[in-house]
Write a protein that holds these residues in place. Structure first.
Motif, short mmCIF file in Angstrom:
data_model
loop_
_atom_site.label_atom_id
_atom_site.label_comp_id
_atom_site.label_asym_id
_atom_site.label_seq_id
_atom_site.Cartn_x
_atom_site.Cartn_y
_atom_site.Cartn_z
N PRO A 90 -6.06 -25.39 11.38
CA PRO A 90 -7.16 -24.62 10.78
C PRO A 90 -6.68 -23.40 10.01
O PRO A 90 -7.30 -23.00 9.02
CB PRO A 90 -8.04 -24.22 11.98
CG PRO A 90 -7.16 -24.38 13.18
CD PRO A 90 -6.21 -25.48 12.85
N ALA A 91 -5.55 -22.83 10.42
CA ALA A 91 -5.04 -21.62 9.75
C ALA A 91 -4.61 -21.93 8.31
O ALA A 91 -4.48 -21.02 7.49
CB ALA A 91 -3.87 -21.03 10.54
N ARG A 92 -4.37 -23.22 7.99
CA ARG A 92 -3.96 -23.61 6.64
C ARG A 92 -5.16 -23.98 5.77
O ARG A 92 -4.99 -24.36 4.62
CB ARG A 92 -3.06 -24.84 6.69
CG ARG A 92 -1.81 -24.67 7.51
CD ARG A 92 -1.34 -26.03 8.00
NE ARG A 92 -0.25 -25.90 8.95
CZ ARG A 92 1.02 -26.13 8.67
NH1 ARG A 92 1.37 -26.52 7.48
NH2 ARG A 92 1.95 -25.98 9.59
N GLN A 93 -6.37 -23.94 6.34
CA GLN A 93 -7.54 -24.41 5.59
C GLN A 93 -8.35 -23.24 5.04
O GLN A 93 -8.36 -22.15 5.62
CB GLN A 93 -8.41 -25.29 6.50
CG GLN A 93 -7.67 -26.54 6.99
CD GLN A 93 -8.59 -27.51 7.68
OE1 GLN A 93 -9.72 -27.73 7.26
NE2 GLN A 93 -8.11 -28.12 8.75
N SER A 94 -9.05 -23.49 3.93
CA SER A 94 -9.86 -22.45 3.29
C SER A 94 -11.16 -22.25 4.08
O SER A 94 -11.56 -23.13 4.86
CB SER A 94 -10.22 -22.89 1.86
OG SER A 94 -11.10 -23.99 1.92
N PRO A 95 -11.84 -21.11 3.89
CA PRO A 95 -13.13 -20.90 4.56
C PRO A 95 -14.12 -22.03 4.27
O PRO A 95 -14.89 -22.43 5.15
CB PRO A 95 -13.61 -19.57 3.98
CG PRO A 95 -12.36 -18.85 3.58
CD PRO A 95 -11.40 -19.92 3.13
N GLN A 96 -14.09 -22.55 3.02
CA GLN A 96 -15.02 -23.64 2.67
C GLN A 96 -14.69 -24.89 3.47
O GLN A 96 -15.58 -25.56 4.00
CB GLN A 96 -14.93 -23.97 1.17
CG GLN A 96 -15.44 -22.88 0.23
CD GLN A 96 -14.47 -21.70 0.10
OE1 GLN A 96 -13.30 -21.78 0.46
NE2 GLN A 96 -14.98 -20.58 -0.41
N GLU A 97 -13.39 -25.19 3.58
CA GLU A 97 -12.99 -26.37 4.36
C GLU A 97 -13.38 -26.21 5.83
O GLU A 97 -13.84 -27.15 6.47
CB GLU A 97 -11.48 -26.58 4.24
CG GLU A 97 -11.04 -27.14 2.90
CD GLU A 97 -9.53 -27.14 2.71
OE1 GLU A 97 -9.04 -28.11 2.12
OE2 GLU A 97 -8.86 -26.16 3.13
#
Ligand code: FAD
Length: 222
Positions: free
Chosen positions: A189-196
């Motif tokens: 999750p730390a690699r994902q954007s807020p939208q993702e």
């Protein structure tokens, strides 16, 4: 239905915290009864010892499973342990929400199992696996990882996630009779954007809407 969510993350603003809060809100809005064990907020002591009990079977030699069987017969579990055991006995579905730590569940959650899943009360001779005491219940692991999905394939850097989760799926859930639902995994999750991550939470809501229609997976012996 009755749902117990056991949550093991030290930071409420984490992605695990968001998954936990999303599950509570969505399941309650759908009319389910939800109980929780937020282990860090409870400051749950994960160290299994004589403190699990209000009774003593053998004061000279501490053998945990003998004390557990005795406590089961005489109602001798410490109040805090008994309360957790009653939640597990009450639920139709148990969800664990946690980050993968060292290829495993966080120690606070392992300690909760060590203390709460007691012989005599949760399992006993003749009541294991298919004849387990919790044969009518389902269990679901909802977890996050640091690594990306390709690291958790059979030929990936870490090896397959199924193998990593097997000690919980087979050794705790199926051992005590639970049927196992497909784990819900958020990779990195730390690699994902807020939208993702917003989409991730929506997907979780959507899965929970139909959770009682899902067929269990079988872990089984090798
Ligand atoms: C002791 C230890 C051992 C570890 N062992 C492993 C291991 O064996 N294998 C492995 O793969 N990883 C391992 N890790 C990494 C760990 O699994 C990950 O750091 C963890 O799973 C990430 O989840 P989190 O909830 O902590 O994410 P966070 O870092 O808290 O969250 C990720 C992002 O989500 C955002 N977010 C939070 N709430 C929302 C919301 N409502 N909407 C949108 N975005 C939101 C946050 O702002 C943040 O940017 C280990 C870590 C530790 C500390």
């Amino acid at each position: 239905m009755n749902i117990l969510i056991v949550y093991a993350h030290p930071e409420p603003q984490s992605m695990n915290g968001a998954m936990y809060q999303t599950a509570i809100a969505h399941l309650e809005a759908a009319g389910h009864h939800v109980k929780t064990s937020d282990l860090y907020s409870m400051q749950f002591d994960p160290v299994s010892s004589r403190n699990n009990f209000s009774t003593v079977y053998d004061p000279a030699f501490f053998k945990p499973q003998l004390e557990e069987m005795h406590a089961t017969e005489v109602g001798g579990f410490a109040d805090k342990i008994n309360m957790e055991q009653e939640k597990v006995e009450w639920c139709d579905l148990m969800i664990w929400q946690f980050p993968l730590w060292w290829f495993s569940i966080p120690a606070i959650l392992k300690g909760w199992v060590d203390r709460v899943f007691a012989m005599g009360r949760f399992y006993k001779n003749g009541h294991l696996y298919e004849t387990g005491l919790f044969g009518s219940k389902k269990a679901l692991l909802s977890l996050t990882t640091g690594g990306p999905p390709e690291n958790y394939l059979r030929d990936g850097l870490n090896g397959d996630l199924e193998g990593i989760l097997r000690p919980v799926h087979r050794g705790i859930f199926e051992f005590t009779g639970f049927s196992v639902l497909q784990p819900h995994v958020i990779y990195g999750p730390a690699r994902q954007s807020p939208q993702e991550l917003s989409a991730v939470l929506k997907n979780w809501e959507h899965r929970l809407e139909h959770i009682f229609e899902e067929q269990p997976i079988t872990i089984g012996a090798y």
